[in-house]
Scaffold this motif. Structure first.
Motif, mmCIF file in Angstrom:
data_model
loop_
_atom_site.group_PDB
_atom_site.id
_atom_site.type_symbol
_atom_site.label_atom_id
_atom_site.label_comp_id
_atom_site.label_asym_id
_atom_site.label_seq_id
_atom_site.Cartn_x
_atom_site.Cartn_y
_atom_site.Cartn_z
ATOM 1 N N ASP A 85 118.941 -24.693 46.553
ATOM 2 C CA ASP A 85 118.875 -24.051 47.865
ATOM 3 C C ASP A 85 120.299 -24.013 48.463
ATOM 4 O OD1 ASP A 85 117.244 -23.326 50.405
ATOM 5 O OD2 ASP A 85 118.525 -24.978 51.063
ATOM 6 N N PRO A 86 120.609 -23.006 49.283
ATOM 7 C CA PRO A 86 121.982 -22.884 49.806
ATOM 8 C C PRO A 86 122.487 -24.096 50.579
ATOM 9 C CG PRO A 86 120.803 -20.823 50.114
ATOM 10 C CD PRO A 86 119.789 -21.823 49.613
ATOM 11 N N ILE A 87 121.603 -24.859 51.224
ATOM 12 C CA ILE A 87 122.112 -26.002 51.993
ATOM 13 C C ILE A 87 121.938 -27.326 51.259
ATOM 14 C CG2 ILE A 87 121.746 -24.818 54.185
ATOM 15 C CD1 ILE A 87 119.391 -26.762 54.662
ATOM 16 N N ALA A 88 121.384 -27.310 50.057
ATOM 17 C CA ALA A 88 121.314 -28.541 49.275
ATOM 18 C C ALA A 88 122.720 -28.943 48.850
ATOM 19 C CB ALA A 88 120.429 -28.336 48.052
ATOM 20 N N GLY A 89 122.994 -30.243 48.864
ATOM 21 C CA GLY A 89 124.301 -30.682 48.404
ATOM 22 C C GLY A 89 124.765 -31.950 49.100
ATOM 23 N N ASP A 90 126.012 -32.309 48.828
ATOM 24 C CA ASP A 90 126.617 -33.521 49.374
ATOM 25 C C ASP A 90 127.429 -33.181 50.620
ATOM 26 O OD1 ASP A 90 125.612 -34.842 47.120
ATOM 27 O OD2 ASP A 90 127.443 -34.469 45.977
ATOM 28 N N TYR A 91 127.286 -34.000 51.658
ATOM 29 C CA TYR A 91 127.976 -33.770 52.925
ATOM 30 C C TYR A 91 128.615 -35.064 53.409
ATOM 31 C CZ TYR A 91 125.280 -29.409 53.280
ATOM 32 O OH TYR A 91 124.740 -28.164 53.053
ATOM 33 N N CYS A 93 129.422 -37.723 56.061
ATOM 34 C CA CYS A 93 128.864 -38.150 57.346
ATOM 35 C C CYS A 93 129.860 -39.100 58.003
ATOM 36 C CB CYS A 93 127.491 -38.803 57.160
ATOM 37 S SG CYS A 93 127.396 -40.027 55.853
ATOM 38 N N ALA A 94 129.475 -39.713 59.098
ATOM 39 C CA ALA A 94 130.441 -40.488 59.876
ATOM 40 C C ALA A 94 130.977 -41.689 59.106
ATOM 41 C CB ALA A 94 129.798 -40.943 61.184
ATOM 42 N N ASP A 95 130.200 -42.209 58.155
ATOM 43 C CA ASP A 95 130.610 -43.432 57.461
ATOM 44 C C ASP A 95 130.512 -43.312 55.943
ATOM 45 O OD1 ASP A 95 127.873 -43.245 57.414
ATOM 46 O OD2 ASP A 95 127.504 -45.351 57.884
ATOM 47 N N GLY A 96 130.555 -42.095 55.416
ATOM 48 C CA GLY A 96 130.466 -41.950 53.963
ATOM 49 C C GLY A 96 129.946 -40.578 53.568
ATOM 50 N N TRP A 97 129.025 -40.568 52.605
ATOM 51 C CA TRP A 97 128.469 -39.324 52.093
ATOM 52 C C TRP A 97 126.953 -39.407 52.025
ATOM 53 C CZ3 TRP A 97 131.192 -34.910 50.561
ATOM 54 C CH2 TRP A 97 132.580 -35.027 50.550
ATOM 55 N N ILE A 98 126.320 -38.252 52.174
ATOM 56 C CA ILE A 98 124.868 -38.165 52.041
ATOM 57 C C ILE A 98 124.532 -36.887 51.267
ATOM 58 C CG2 ILE A 98 124.487 -36.914 54.218
ATOM 59 C CD1 ILE A 98 121.922 -38.657 54.550
ATOM 60 N N ARG A 99 123.480 -36.956 50.486
ATOM 61 C CA ARG A 99 123.011 -35.772 49.768
ATOM 62 C C ARG A 99 121.695 -35.316 50.374
ATOM 63 N NH1 ARG A 99 124.232 -32.814 45.524
ATOM 64 N NH2 ARG A 99 122.587 -31.566 44.548
ATOM 65 N N LEU A 100 121.618 -34.003 50.652
ATOM 66 C CA LEU A 100 120.376 -33.383 51.120
ATOM 67 C C LEU A 100 119.769 -32.602 49.964
ATOM 68 C CD1 LEU A 100 121.512 -31.956 54.583
ATOM 69 C CD2 LEU A 100 120.737 -34.276 54.015
ATOM 70 N N HIS A 101 118.481 -32.807 49.734
ATOM 71 C CA HIS A 101 117.760 -32.072 48.695
ATOM 72 C C HIS A 101 116.753 -31.178 49.409
ATOM 73 C CE1 HIS A 101 115.516 -31.126 45.077
ATOM 74 N NE2 HIS A 101 116.361 -31.825 44.342
ATOM 75 N N THR A 102 117.020 -29.872 49.390
ATOM 76 C CA THR A 102 116.238 -28.944 50.225
ATOM 77 C C THR A 102 115.648 -27.792 49.416
ATOM 78 O OG1 THR A 102 118.302 -27.766 50.749
ATOM 79 C CG2 THR A 102 117.579 -29.482 52.296
ATOM 80 N N ASN A 103 115.427 -27.996 48.123
ATOM 81 C CA ASN A 103 114.901 -26.910 47.299
ATOM 82 C C ASN A 103 113.486 -26.500 47.683
ATOM 83 O OD1 ASN A 103 117.279 -26.907 45.925
ATOM 84 N ND2 ASN A 103 116.443 -27.493 43.951
ATOM 85 N N HIS A 107 110.849 -29.660 52.532
ATOM 86 C CA HIS A 107 111.981 -30.596 52.566
ATOM 87 C C HIS A 107 113.152 -29.998 53.340
ATOM 88 C CE1 HIS A 107 110.448 -32.677 48.633
ATOM 89 N NE2 HIS A 107 109.754 -33.021 49.699
ATOM 90 N N ARG A 108 113.373 -28.717 53.185
ATOM 91 C CA ARG A 108 114.422 -28.033 53.950
ATOM 92 C C ARG A 108 114.111 -28.092 55.443
ATOM 93 N NH1 ARG A 108 118.064 -23.435 53.288
ATOM 94 N NH2 ARG A 108 118.116 -22.207 55.201
ATOM 95 N N ALA A 109 112.851 -27.813 55.781
ATOM 96 C CA ALA A 109 112.453 -27.810 57.189
ATOM 97 C C ALA A 109 112.617 -29.191 57.811
ATOM 98 C CB ALA A 109 111.011 -27.340 57.313
ATOM 99 N N ALA A 110 112.286 -30.240 57.067
ATOM 100 C CA ALA A 110 112.416 -31.598 57.594
ATOM 101 C C ALA A 110 113.873 -31.937 57.886
ATOM 102 C CB ALA A 110 111.822 -32.597 56.606
ATOM 103 N N GLU A 231 109.094 -23.150 40.881
ATOM 104 C CA GLU A 231 110.368 -23.840 40.760
ATOM 105 C C GLU A 231 111.293 -22.866 40.036
ATOM 106 O OE1 GLU A 231 109.379 -27.342 38.515
ATOM 107 O OE2 GLU A 231 107.622 -27.690 39.761
ATOM 108 N N PRO A 232 111.739 -21.820 40.710
ATOM 109 C CA PRO A 232 112.363 -20.687 40.015
ATOM 110 C C PRO A 232 113.576 -21.033 39.175
ATOM 111 C CG PRO A 232 112.715 -20.564 42.392
ATOM 112 C CD PRO A 232 111.691 -21.616 42.165
ATOM 113 N N GLY A 233 114.328 -22.053 39.559
ATOM 114 C CA GLY A 233 115.526 -22.380 38.810
ATOM 115 C C GLY A 233 115.290 -23.142 37.528
#
Length: 448
Positions: A85-91, A93-103, A107-110, A231-233
Motif C-alpha cells: 500500500d502507498p503508505i505502508a513502510g518505515d517512518y 518517530c520522535a524516539d526511533g523508527w516505526i513500521r506501518l503495515h497498511t495493505n 489496517h490502513r483505516a486504523a 491479496e493482489p501483490g
C-alpha cells in the motif's frame, strides 16, 4: 517416530547450487535447511507409508531455495500489482523508527484514525514524527491495526514477549488425538501426497507457502477466503497448485458447506490468531466433532505464549520487533531499518509448517495417533538469529533466465514463468497440477 522439532541434520540431505542472499543473517542457510526439512520428512513418510522401498535421497538446490524465498513467478507481458500500500513502510518517530503495515483496508483505516491525518506518505510522515514509537504502536494495535517499532535484539530479548517466544519450541506439538489416515490408492512414489485433501484457511504468506508446498507433491489444496478477499501483490505467487474458493462463515448456508468440506478433509491448515476460530463457532471441540480424523497445523505471528499472543502481525513487523531490522541497519551501516532481503520468516515458517504436516502424517500412519503443530514467525526469527551467516559463493539478488522452468504457466492473470523446483527426493520431484489462479475462481468442493 520422532516429530519435527528442529532443522534437519545437514548430513541427511545433499546440496547443489551455490551463492547467498547478502544479509547480516543466515538467510540462505535458513532457506536451504527449511526446504530440506520438507524433503527429509517426506522421505521418511514415503518409507513409512510403503510408497518407496527406502527413504529416497533428499537434494536441495541452494540457489533455487534462496530464490523461492522471494518471488517464484515472473509475468510475461504484464505487470503484477504492487505488494505494498502507498503508505505502508518505515517512518521516523520522535524516539526511533516505526513500521506501518497498511495493505489491508481495515489496517490502513486504523492507522489513519490514530494518526488523524490524510492518507498520503507525506501527511503520515509528518504525523508519525510527533509520536513516541511505543505509544503509537500500542494505539494502532488497540484500534485494530498493525505496526511495530524498531527494537534492538537486546531490547527484544528482555521484552516479555521476546522472553516468552525464546522459551517456546520451534514446533509446538499439542492436543494429541487418535488419527487414522484415510487410504489413498492414488498416492505413489512419484506423487506421495496425491489424494490428500488439505483445507487451507491461511493468508499472507507463511501458511500459503506451506500449502503450496504440499500441492507440489500431489495434495489437493482447497483454499477458503471470505467474499471479496484479495491479496493482489502475492496471490500469483502463492496460489500455485490450489483451487481458490470463497465462503462467508457468518452465513448459515456457507457454514454448512464449510463443515462438509472440513469433515471430508485430511488436513486443516489455518493461520488464525488464538481464539479467532472459536469466535466463528469452530473451537477445538467443534473441530474435533466435525473432523475427528484430521491432521491440523497452524501458525501465528508473535508466538503462543506471552502478552502478545493475540497480536496481529506480519513478517516485516516481526523483523522490526525482534531486532532483525536493527541488526541489519548496523550491518549495513545505515541510519534506517534494514530488513532481510526477502521475507525469510514467512517463507521458512511456511516450509517448516509443511514439514510438520508431513511429520504428523507419518506419526499417524505409524501409530494411529498424532498431535497438532503450532509455529510462529517470531520463533522462526529466533531460529534465524541462532544460525551462523555464510557468505560463500556469488551474491543472489534476482533470478536469471536459466532459473525458470522452460514452459510457460498460464495463470489466472496471464502467462508467466515459474522458478524451477528447489527440492527433489530421488526420482520424486515437485510439480503443480494447477496454475496460480485468482481468489474465488473455484467452487468450494472437493474434486476427488
Amino acid at each position: 517416530m520422532t516429530l519435527l522439532a528442529a532443522l534437519p541434520d545437514p548430513a541427511s540431505y545433499a546440496i547443489t547450487g551455490s551463492g547467498h542472499r547478502p544479509s547480516a543473517f543466515a538467510v540462505t542457510g535458513l532457506a536451504t535447511a527449511s526446504v530440506a526439512a520438507v524433503g527429509v520428512e517426506l522421505a521418511r513418510y514415503m518409507k513409512v507409508a510403503g510408497l518407496a522401498p527406502r527413504a529416497p535421497e533428499v537434494t536441495v538446490d541452494q540457489r533455487l531455495a534462496a530464490l523461492w524465498f522471494g518471488y517464484s513467478f515472473r509475468p510475461a507481458g504484464w505487470e503484477m500489482p504492487s505488494l505494498w500500500d502507498p503508505i505502508a513502510g518505515d517512518y521516523p518517530c520522535a524516539d526511533g523508527w516505526i513500521r506501518l503495515h497498511t495493505n489491508l483496508p481495515h489496517h490502513r483505516a486504523a492507522a489513519l484514525q490514530v494518526l488523524g491525518c490524510e492518507g498520503t506518505p507525506e501527511a503520515v510522515r509528518t504525523a508519525v514524527s510527533k509520536w513516541d514509537g511505543d505509544l503509537l504502536e500500542r494505539e494502532i494495535v488497540a484500534a485494530g491495526g498493525v505496526s511495530a517499532t524498531m527494537r534492538s535484539r537486546e531490547l527484544w530479548l528482555s521484552h516479555p514477549q521476546g522472553q516468552a517466544v525464546g522459551s517456546e519450541p520451534l514446533v509446538q506439538w499439542t492436543a494429541p488425538r487418535d488419527v487414522s489416515p484415510r487410504a489413498r490408492p492414488e498416492a505413489s512414489e512419484a506423487r506421495p501426497l496425491a489424494g490428500l485433501k488439505v483445507l487451507d484457511l491461511t493468508r499472507v504468506l507463511a501458511g500459503p507457502i506451506a500449502t503450496r508446498t504440499l500441492a507440489g507433491f500431489g495434495a489437493e489444496v482447497l483454499r477458503i477466503d471470505p467474499p471479496g478477499w484479495d491479496e493482489p501483490g502475492v496471490i500469483p505467487d502463492i496460489s500455485l497448485g490450489k483451487r481458490m474458493a470463497m465462503l462467508d462463515l457468518r452465513k448459515d448456508p456457507d457454514r454448512r458447506r464449510f463443515e462438509t468440506l472440513l469433515a471430508k478433509s485430511d488436513v486443516l491448515v489455518h493461520g488464525y490468531r488464538p481464539g479467532a476460530l472459536a469466535g466463528l463457532g469452530y473451537d477445538q471441540a467443534t473441530r474435533d466433532r466435525i473432523a475427528p480424523n484430521r491432521i491440523e497445523a497452524t501458525l501465528n505471528a508473535y508466538g503462543w505464549t506471552g502478552p502478545w499472543v493475540r497480536r496481529r502481525g506480519f513478517d516485516s513487523l516481526v523483523q522490526m520487533s525482534a531486532g532483525i531490522a536493527d541488526a541489519g541497519r548496523i550491518w549495513a551501516g545505515a541510519e534506517k531499518p534494514t530488513p532481510l532481503p526477502v521475507q525469510a520468516l514467512d517463507h521458512a515458517t511456511g516450509y517448516l509448517l509443511a514439514a510438520a504436516v508431513i511429520s504428523a502424517l507419518s506419526r499417524a500412519t505409524e501409530t494411529g495417533k498424532t498431535p497438532q503443530a503450532r509455529l510462529s514467525l517470531a520463533r522462526t526469527a529466533e531460529l534465524l538469529a541462532s544460525l551462523r551467516p555464510s557468505q560463500g559463493g556469488p551474491s543472489i539478488t534476482q533470478a536469471e533466465a536459466q532459473d525458470y522452468a522452460p514452459s510457460r504457466e498460464h495463470s489466472g492473470w496471464g502467462p508467466g514463468l515459474r522458478l524451477k523446483p528447489p527440492l527433489a527426493l530421488g526420482e520424486t520431484g515437485m510439480r503443480w497440477d494447477l496454475p496460480a489462479d485468482k481468489c474465488g475462481s473455484s467452487e468450494p468442493v472437493w474434486t476427488s
